[in-house]
Design an enzyme around this catalytic site. Structure first.
Site, mmCIF file in Angstrom:
data_model
loop_
_atom_site.group_PDB
_atom_site.id
_atom_site.type_symbol
_atom_site.label_atom_id
_atom_site.label_comp_id
_atom_site.label_asym_id
_atom_site.label_seq_id
_atom_site.Cartn_x
_atom_site.Cartn_y
_atom_site.Cartn_z
ATOM 1 N N THR A 295 -26.889 -12.352 42.324
ATOM 2 C CA THR A 295 -27.637 -11.177 42.422
ATOM 3 C C THR A 295 -28.830 -10.886 41.641
ATOM 4 O OG1 THR A 295 -25.288 -10.327 43.224
ATOM 5 C CG2 THR A 295 -27.174 -8.730 42.807
ATOM 6 N N LYS B 13 -28.118 -7.827 49.457
ATOM 7 C CA LYS B 13 -27.157 -7.866 48.645
ATOM 8 C C LYS B 13 -27.289 -6.510 47.657
ATOM 9 C CE LYS B 13 -24.030 -9.489 45.812
ATOM 10 N NZ LYS B 13 -22.621 -9.926 46.100
#
Length: 225
Positions: free
Chosen positions: A91, A167
């Site tokens: 991420t 995300k």
């Protein structure tokens, strides 16, 4: 295909298992020697990465670790053959993903912005969801690895950044669900609702969520690992 997975944590190990299970030669890399040894015992490869790798999944913690793996003192990108692909699964900020894509391209290496969702169990089953963005060439080069590790691949754009943005959207919602679940559980306890009963009832009601059903059992059982 010759593939490598860098980062054999709870998600990366499952990805490595899934890629290996799909009959690809698979190298596992991690600073945890026990994880590497376990992967080798299951049939994986270790040691120096071959010079003709086709794909590398980078499953580390954050942007700093991703950049170190790709372009640090022992960075892999300059060693990869032209046409290889990096699947960046951590991420990271969208701008960081775009920068990594450009730097990889300067070496003739494709970059797929490919953050993942699904947890360790789905990683081990090859059943992840991937929020991916990148060039058509990056998607094509990554397809064998994506097929092995995921059941759902969302194509979110023809350049890096969009995958990481999506995300971030997912993580925002996941974090809200976890925090609110904990507050709701606590409120119920103040009103005499046992945690076990909270879980039984809410899991069958409209107030449930995947995060509640996945995390609340650990809270109820007092399991903090």
């Amino acid at each position: 295909m010759k593939a490598a997975v860098i980062g054999l944590g709870s998600m990366g190990y499952g990805i490595a298992q899934s890629v290996l299970r799909a009959d690809h030669q698979t190298w596992g890399v991690d600073i945890n020697a026990d994880a590497v040894a376990r992967f080798v015992a299951e049939g994986g490869q270790a040691g120096d990465l071959p010079s003709d790798l086709n794909a590398v999944a980078v499953v580390v913690l954050n942007a700093a670790q991703t950049e170190s793996v790709l372009f640090g003192p022992q960075g892999i990108v300059p060693k990869l053959p032209k046409g290889a692909v990096v699947l960046a699964c951590a991420t990271v900020p969208p701008d960081f993903a775009r920068d990594m894509e450009a730097r990889c391209a300067s070496h003739g290496v494709h970059y797929l912005d490919a953050p993942i969702s699904g947890g360790a169990a789905k990683a081990a089953q090859g059943a992840l969801s991937v929020m991916a963005s990148g060039t058509a060439e990056a998607f094509a080069a990554a397809k064998p690895m994506l097929d092995a590790m995921a059941t759902t691949v969302f194509s979110l754009g023809d350049g890096a950044g969009a995958g990481s943005a999506m995300k971030a959207v997912n993580q925002l919602l996941a974090g809200v669900h976890i925090a609110t679940m904990a507050e709701a559980l606590t409120f119920g306890m103040t009103q005499g609702v046992a945690p076990e009963k909270f879980l039984e009832v809410i899991s069958e009601c409209a107030g449930s969520s995947w995060m509640l059903e996945n995390r609340a059992p650990h809270i109820v059982a007092g399991v903090y690992t």
